[in-house]
Motif scaffolding. Sequence first.
Motif, short mmCIF file in Angstrom:
data_model
loop_
_atom_site.label_atom_id
_atom_site.label_comp_id
_atom_site.label_asym_id
_atom_site.label_seq_id
_atom_site.Cartn_x
_atom_site.Cartn_y
_atom_site.Cartn_z
N ARG A 93 0.83 -1.20 0.00
CA ARG A 93 0.00 0.00 0.00
C ARG A 93 0.87 1.26 0.00
NH1 ARG A 93 -5.40 -0.26 0.96
NH2 ARG A 93 -6.25 -2.36 1.19
N LEU A 94 1.96 1.23 0.75
CA LEU A 94 2.86 2.37 0.77
C LEU A 94 3.46 2.63 -0.61
CD1 LEU A 94 4.74 1.90 4.15
CD2 LEU A 94 3.54 3.96 3.45
N LEU A 95 3.80 1.55 -1.31
CA LEU A 95 4.40 1.68 -2.63
C LEU A 95 3.42 2.24 -3.64
CD1 LEU A 95 6.48 -1.61 -2.87
CD2 LEU A 95 7.37 0.71 -2.74
N LEU A 96 2.13 1.88 -3.51
CA LEU A 96 1.14 2.28 -4.51
C LEU A 96 0.42 3.58 -4.14
CD1 LEU A 96 -0.44 -1.19 -5.34
CD2 LEU A 96 1.08 0.15 -6.78
N ASP A 97 0.55 4.01 -2.90
CA ASP A 97 -0.17 5.20 -2.46
C ASP A 97 0.40 6.45 -3.14
OD1 ASP A 97 -2.07 6.26 -0.12
OD2 ASP A 97 -0.37 7.62 -0.33
N THR A 98 -0.45 7.15 -3.87
CA THR A 98 0.03 8.30 -4.65
C THR A 98 0.60 9.39 -3.76
OG1 THR A 98 -1.82 7.82 -6.15
CG2 THR A 98 -0.58 9.82 -6.56
N TYR A 99 -0.08 9.66 -2.64
CA TYR A 99 0.35 10.76 -1.78
C TYR A 99 1.74 10.50 -1.19
CZ TYR A 99 -4.50 12.36 -1.99
OH TYR A 99 -5.72 12.80 -2.43
N ARG A 100 1.95 9.30 -0.64
CA ARG A 100 3.23 9.01 0.02
C ARG A 100 4.36 8.90 -0.98
NH1 ARG A 100 -1.77 8.66 2.27
NH2 ARG A 100 -1.61 8.83 4.52
N THR A 101 4.06 8.39 -2.17
CA THR A 101 5.10 8.29 -3.20
C THR A 101 5.68 9.65 -3.52
OG1 THR A 101 4.14 6.31 -4.19
CG2 THR A 101 5.53 7.66 -5.61
N PHE A 102 4.84 10.68 -3.47
CA PHE A 102 5.29 12.02 -3.82
C PHE A 102 5.52 12.88 -2.57
CE2 PHE A 102 3.46 10.43 -7.71
CZ PHE A 102 4.40 10.83 -8.64
N GLY A 103 5.80 12.21 -1.46
CA GLY A 103 6.22 12.93 -0.26
C GLY A 103 5.14 13.72 0.42
N CYS A 104 3.87 13.36 0.20
CA CYS A 104 2.76 14.11 0.79
C CYS A 104 2.06 13.26 1.85
CB CYS A 104 1.76 14.53 -0.29
SG CYS A 104 2.47 15.62 -1.54
N GLU A 105 2.24 13.62 3.10
CA GLU A 105 1.64 12.86 4.19
C GLU A 105 0.18 13.28 4.41
OE1 GLU A 105 3.17 10.34 5.69
OE2 GLU A 105 4.88 10.68 4.38
N HIS A 106 -0.54 12.42 5.13
CA HIS A 106 -1.91 12.72 5.55
C HIS A 106 -2.84 13.02 4.38
CE1 HIS A 106 -0.05 12.79 9.46
NE2 HIS A 106 0.67 13.85 9.14
N SER A 107 -2.55 12.42 3.23
CA SER A 107 -3.41 12.55 2.05
C SER A 107 -3.58 14.00 1.60
CB SER A 107 -4.79 11.93 2.32
OG SER A 107 -4.66 10.59 2.75
N GLN A 108 -2.58 14.81 1.85
CA GLN A 108 -2.63 16.22 1.46
C GLN A 108 -1.60 16.47 0.37
OE1 GLN A 108 -5.00 18.21 2.71
NE2 GLN A 108 -5.65 16.42 3.87
N PRO A 109 -2.05 16.79 -0.86
CA PRO A 109 -1.09 17.06 -1.94
C PRO A 109 -0.38 18.38 -1.74
CG PRO A 109 -3.30 17.61 -2.65
CD PRO A 109 -3.44 17.02 -1.27
N THR A 110 0.63 18.61 -2.54
CA THR A 110 1.31 19.90 -2.51
C THR A 110 0.33 21.02 -2.88
OG1 THR A 110 3.32 18.76 -3.24
CG2 THR A 110 3.32 21.18 -3.36
N TYR A 111 -0.55 20.69 -3.84
CA TYR A 111 -1.57 21.67 -4.25
C TYR A 111 -2.77 20.92 -4.79
CZ TYR A 111 -3.90 25.58 -6.54
OH TYR A 111 -4.84 26.51 -6.92
N ARG A 112 -3.95 21.45 -4.51
CA ARG A 112 -5.19 20.81 -4.98
C ARG A 112 -6.10 21.86 -5.61
NH1 ARG A 112 -7.09 18.03 -0.43
NH2 ARG A 112 -6.40 16.00 -1.23
N TYR A 113 -6.66 21.54 -6.79
CA TYR A 113 -7.66 22.39 -7.45
C TYR A 113 -8.70 21.45 -8.02
CZ TYR A 113 -9.62 26.25 -10.21
OH TYR A 113 -10.45 27.20 -10.75
N SER A 114 -9.90 21.49 -7.45
CA SER A 114 -10.92 20.48 -7.74
C SER A 114 -11.81 20.87 -8.92
CB SER A 114 -11.80 20.26 -6.51
OG SER A 114 -12.59 21.42 -6.27
N LEU A 115 -12.61 19.91 -9.35
CA LEU A 115 -13.60 20.17 -10.40
C LEU A 115 -14.56 21.27 -9.95
CD1 LEU A 115 -15.13 19.52 -13.05
CD2 LEU A 115 -16.36 17.76 -11.78
N LEU A 116 -14.99 21.23 -8.69
CA LEU A 116 -15.91 22.26 -8.20
C LEU A 116 -15.27 23.64 -8.25
CD1 LEU A 116 -17.62 20.55 -5.12
CD2 LEU A 116 -18.45 20.74 -7.46
N ASP A 117 -13.98 23.71 -7.92
CA ASP A 117 -13.27 24.99 -8.04
C ASP A 117 -13.29 25.47 -9.48
OD1 ASP A 117 -12.53 25.09 -5.33
OD2 ASP A 117 -10.77 23.82 -5.70
#
Length: 848
Positions: free
Chosen positions: A363-387
């Motif tokens: 799971r650690l290997l496949l988790d997108t957030y942890r692979t890119f150094g982003c803990e707690h499921s928080q990306p470096t930046y997020r811009y959603s469809l609703l935005d």
Amino acid sequence: MHNKEATARIKINKLLEAAGWRFFAEGSKPANIQLEPKVAITTTELNAFGENYELVQKGFIDFLLLNDKGFPVLVLEAKAEEKHPLVGKEQARRYARSQNCRFVILSNGNLHYFWNLEQGNPYIITSFPTPDSLDHYQKISSNPQHIVDEQVGNDYIALTQRPTYAVEAGWQNIAERPLYIQANKLRFLRSYQLNAIVALQQAVKEGKDRFLFEMATGTGKTLVAAALIKLFIKTSNARRVLFLVDRLELEDQAAKAFKAYLVNDYKTVIYKENRDDWHRAEIVVSTVQSFLFNNKYQRLFSPTDFDLVISDEAHRSIGGNARAVFDYFIGYKLGLTATPRDYLKRFEGTKSEAKDPRETERRLLLDTYRTFGCEHSQPTYRYSLLDGVKDGYLINPIVVDARSSITTALLSAQGFTATFTDDDGENSDEVFRQRQFEKRFFSPQTNQLFCKVFLENALRDPISGEIGKSIIFAVSQHHALKLTEILNQMADRMFPGKYQSDFAVQVTSQIPEAQQFTINFTNNNLLGSAHFLETYRTSKARICVTVGMMTTGYDCPDIINVGLFRPIFSPTDFIQIKGRGTRLHDFREQLFDEALKSEIKEPRKVAFKLFDFFANCEYFEEEFDYDQVLKLPKTSSSSDDDTDDGGGGHQRTRNIYEHTGDDILATIKEERIGIEGMKIDRMFFERFEDAVRENDFIAASVEAGQWDRVIDYVNREVFEKPHDYYTLDKLRKAAAVDRRLTLREILEKIFGLIPRFKSKDELLEEEFAKFVADCKPDEAEAIAAIKHFFKAYATNDHVRLIINNKRYTELATSSVFSISDLRAVPEKYRLLIPEYIKDYVSLNQFAA
């Protein structure tokens, strides 16, 4: 020398030779490896070694690598096989400094680390850098602070003059236009794209070298990537960038974009077309598959060949063997995706962790957030469809929910019951559900009905009037084949002689040149173009029928119909498929008749239709459990595009049933999705829920009823911070309620103090009930009129202004509350209700 150390050195020797380093002169090329040169160690360095090193005034470097001028460039510290390479870290650092070397390799023959002493930590490598690659790598005077200090404006990768037609149209600030400026290939960064770059600069300032941008489909991730490429190269933090994609059409798409955005700055190449001179380019675009073929990434590339690796559609590029390519190269890593996969969400503490301890690692290997150094499921930046929808850059669909009598049964709890005679001559019943459609349950008439409903209700091209460009997603390749055949037959009847079986095209992996078909469809020349109107460039083929090839990252902005001819159970797949239609587009860009341009009444794409034949939207709105632990993908090597679970023939055999009867349309309804979006798009709110529930201070203060402390804390410590940038306005949108929620209401809902958010009308009914209880009106026949006046005054600013200023004649033009409505209200309530509302009712709660 111990045997294990000798074995390690033999392995290291072979790795050095494989990378092109020389122990002995070869012709005119001198040796560039020195073995165990003696070096002096200062007293300060000697004391720093501590008790683990010999107290000697001289040391020996295991391997000293030289550049082509004979100067030291890298220290290689070798350890015995049973020792971890990092135990020699400090020793190697001091040796390197004594030789003015910037680079270190730590190896025990099996595990190797490359260390740039001027940047970051040792990085695991699987092969050694070549002399040429290391020489180029050394020329990069990397300084992360330069990234942080660089000023990036909206014209960072564009010319600053405005095109003529922008001036004529009166656009003062083209960066804020909902659509990109297309003339002369100009691109201007939008405000949210600038925010993404600022977020990355902040992450670099914090010492990070991995980043993740979670941005909705159609928000210009490639444009942001282009700006970041310029940022890294311009600040000398990269000399060459690798942009990895996982589909051929995305390779071509990205290369064209970079050439357009950075044509005056840097050379871009597609690797497969430039295998000999890629090293002379600053940007190399390639599919992961191309690098993986015959381990090409290890055989032909050095770990130091790329200083920045950007992974497009990052949720796909780190699975299976693809991750090896991504991890092979040293340097900064950036992931781009609309749908990151959070494999660690709610996983800790589950029983599955106890059953298989290897699952956590996977799971650690496949988790997108942890692979890119982003803990707690928080990306470096997020811009959603609703935005994007709120800001006017994206559009939501018009959902066409169509169900036949058969699919209604398949979707029901009881399923569709089929009776047939088995091999023993006995009558047998079997129940089929939606998952079996086109796998074990076949109904030719249902497919006919799907295609008929689609063609009769599809949006038309605003210029040519023909069926708008569309993508249909089938269950399997065989299903795609059948749908394509049916659509072409129907098109021949609807448009005699117009298409000659070119109306619909199957685009799956078993079709030769299918990848090129997707590119041609975007470029409006699939099987020809300008079929209805010579001066209009649009694809002759109107519909691509696919399974999985055109889901992730496929950019075709003039798509106005998307068909879900299959059930979908993955939220990632649903979001990606829906995203094929969310981009804006101006169809006049394809029209070369200037006179005709002015005659087009609705030239811009303001909506697209999402045809849903299996209640997928309802499933993700009402049934899907967004709190479930994400299942790991199967380790099968089969592609999602190759899915073809049955249906190879039409004969009924055991466990396969073909329905030979008719099928009729049971229900069809259209719903335009508003700015509030679908539930699957509102998960921003649920991430906020998790954040506040897990905060001990907030939880304790809520339990103690200390609301002032809670509100103050959330405003100071939670809102408008990096990563999610939670704001009250965003939470109100995500909650999708028709009124202005207070922060307290939101927190009360999160902590279970209220079961749900009340609608505006529910609150109005409650307030009117209080009014009735307090004032006890006895004019029973006028209660309806009194209530109407109460609600209109409480919720409409214009009506309130008219009543307060007694300008009653203006009600003649009001569609909310008319003069006749006022006359129906007993006179005493015309004064009593405004006074009551001013004294006892908070009007803010009714604001939209």
